[in-house]
Design an enzyme around this catalytic site. Structure first.
Site, short mmCIF file in Angstrom:
data_model
loop_
_atom_site.label_atom_id
_atom_site.label_comp_id
_atom_site.label_asym_id
_atom_site.label_seq_id
_atom_site.Cartn_x
_atom_site.Cartn_y
_atom_site.Cartn_z
N ASP A 12 21.58 8.04 -29.41
CA ASP A 12 22.51 8.15 -30.56
C ASP A 12 21.73 9.29 -31.52
O ASP A 12 20.49 9.48 -31.41
CB ASP A 12 22.50 6.89 -31.05
N ASN A 60 34.53 6.46 -27.80
CA ASN A 60 34.36 7.99 -27.81
C ASN A 60 35.62 8.52 -27.65
O ASN A 60 35.81 9.48 -27.98
CB ASN A 60 33.03 8.42 -26.99
C1 FPP Z 1 25.68 10.17 -29.72
O1 FPP Z 1 25.64 10.88 -30.81
C2 FPP Z 1 25.74 10.50 -28.34
C3 FPP Z 1 26.99 10.68 -27.86
C4 FPP Z 1 28.31 10.49 -28.39
C5 FPP Z 1 26.96 10.81 -26.13
C6 FPP Z 1 26.61 12.09 -25.78
C7 FPP Z 1 25.12 12.17 -25.11
C8 FPP Z 1 24.76 13.41 -24.85
C9 FPP Z 1 25.50 14.63 -24.96
C10 FPP Z 1 23.52 13.55 -24.19
C11 FPP Z 1 23.62 13.36 -22.62
C12 FPP Z 1 24.72 13.62 -21.91
C13 FPP Z 1 24.48 13.80 -20.56
C14 FPP Z 1 25.60 14.30 -19.78
C15 FPP Z 1 23.41 13.27 -19.94
P1 FPP Z 1 26.67 10.81 -31.86
O2 FPP Z 1 27.63 11.92 -31.92
O3 FPP Z 1 27.29 9.49 -31.86
O4 FPP Z 1 25.60 11.10 -33.18
P2 FPP Z 1 25.74 10.41 -34.72
O5 FPP Z 1 25.94 8.92 -34.52
O6 FPP Z 1 24.72 11.04 -35.26
O7 FPP Z 1 27.26 10.99 -35.12
#
Ligand code: FPP
Length: 256
Positions: A12, A60
């Site tokens: 996260d 998501n």
């Molecule tokens: C959280 O950050 C992460 C995600 C929604 C998932 C995406 C994860 C990756 C791109 C890394 C790994 C991917 C792979 C394919 C191994 P957020 O957007 O929720 O962050 P925030 O809470 O700061 O908005």
């Protein structure tokens, strides 16, 4: 260092990482993929047998379409780039979640990665994609209900073992250790059933900055945790050791 057999991670903080540098959110996800590569390789070399990463939740899908598309693009690029590494390093690739919601192209690439790596034995890398713990439990309940309806299963035969084997994670041991980055202290619908006895670790570091050293720090903490699975310390370690520890000032309420 004590290494968990199964490590699960909620990655996260990509969006906040990007915002802190006035970059678009997708730049945070790009950096997040780089971190995932580093952590996967480190886990493999440390001897973690099962690594499960929460890459995309059922919720998501509600993000702006452009972000969802960009995340799917990164996933495809990650898989295309990683398949040769996974094959060279003995990593078996696995997916949990509602795969049917992903595009046909993404599903094809995921299946290809799973098929090609099926014989690998060094580490199982599971990506949770379009995954929600409640959704997984509902789907398992539905499968079992159909079997009862068709007369192939008696309701009394449904026990923890059968429910466990009906989940997407069938065949994987429960996680021993859960890491969540970015300071949020929630499970967020991840592996609700499977985390029953996992040790939980919350890091304030945003995922793109969660490098090897942060992982080592977390594993150091895991090594200091006492896992009791509902038993008393005395049952786990023998009366003498437990008695000795209590004299040294450890808490005496050891019941859970
Ligand atoms: C959280 O950050 C992460 C995600 C929604 C998932 C995406 C994860 C990756 C791109 C890394 C790994 C991917 C792979 C394919 C191994 P957020 O957007 O929720 O962050 P925030 O809470 O700061 O908005």
């Amino acid at each position: 260092m004590r290494i968990p057999r199964h490590l699960a991670i909620i990655m996260d903080g990509n969006g906040r990482w990007a915002e802190l540098s006035s970059l678009p959110r997708i730049a945070g996800h790009q950096q997040g993929v780089e971190t995932a590569r580093e952590i996967i390789e480190e886990c493999r070399s440390l001897g973690v047998q099962y690594l499960t990463l929460f890459a995309f939740s059922s919720e998501n899908w509600q993000r702006p379409a452009a972000e969802v598309d960009a995340l799917m693009g990164l996933l495809v690029a990650f898989l295309r780039g990683e398949i040769p590494n996974m094959l060279a390093n003995g990593i078996r690739f696995n997916v949990i979640g509602e795969m049917g919601r992903l595009s046909a192209d993404v599903q094809r690439i995921l299946r290809e990665a799973m098929e090609k790596s099926a014989g690998n034995r060094q580490m199982v890398l599971t990506l949770a994609l379009s995954y929600g713990g409640r959704d997984e439990l509902v789907r398992a309940a539905r499968t079992l209900a159909h079997e009862v309806q068709e007369g192939r299963l008696q309701p009394e035969a449904i026990d923890e073992g059968l429910l466990d084997r009906s989940l997407d994670t069938a065949g994987l041991p429960d996680p021993d250790f859960l890491i969540r980055t970015s300071g949020e202290m929630r499970i967020s619908n991840f592996l609700l059933w499977q985390l029953a006895y996992a040790e939980l670790y919350f890091s304030s570091v945003l995922w793109p900055d969660f490098h090897r050293s942060e992982l080592h720090h977390a594993l150091g903490e895991f090594g200091r945790r006492e896992r009791r699975f509902g038993l008393t310390g005395a049952q786990l370690y023998g009366e003498e050791i437990a008695a000795g520890e209590e004299k040294e000032g450890k808490p005496s309420n050891r019941e859970s």
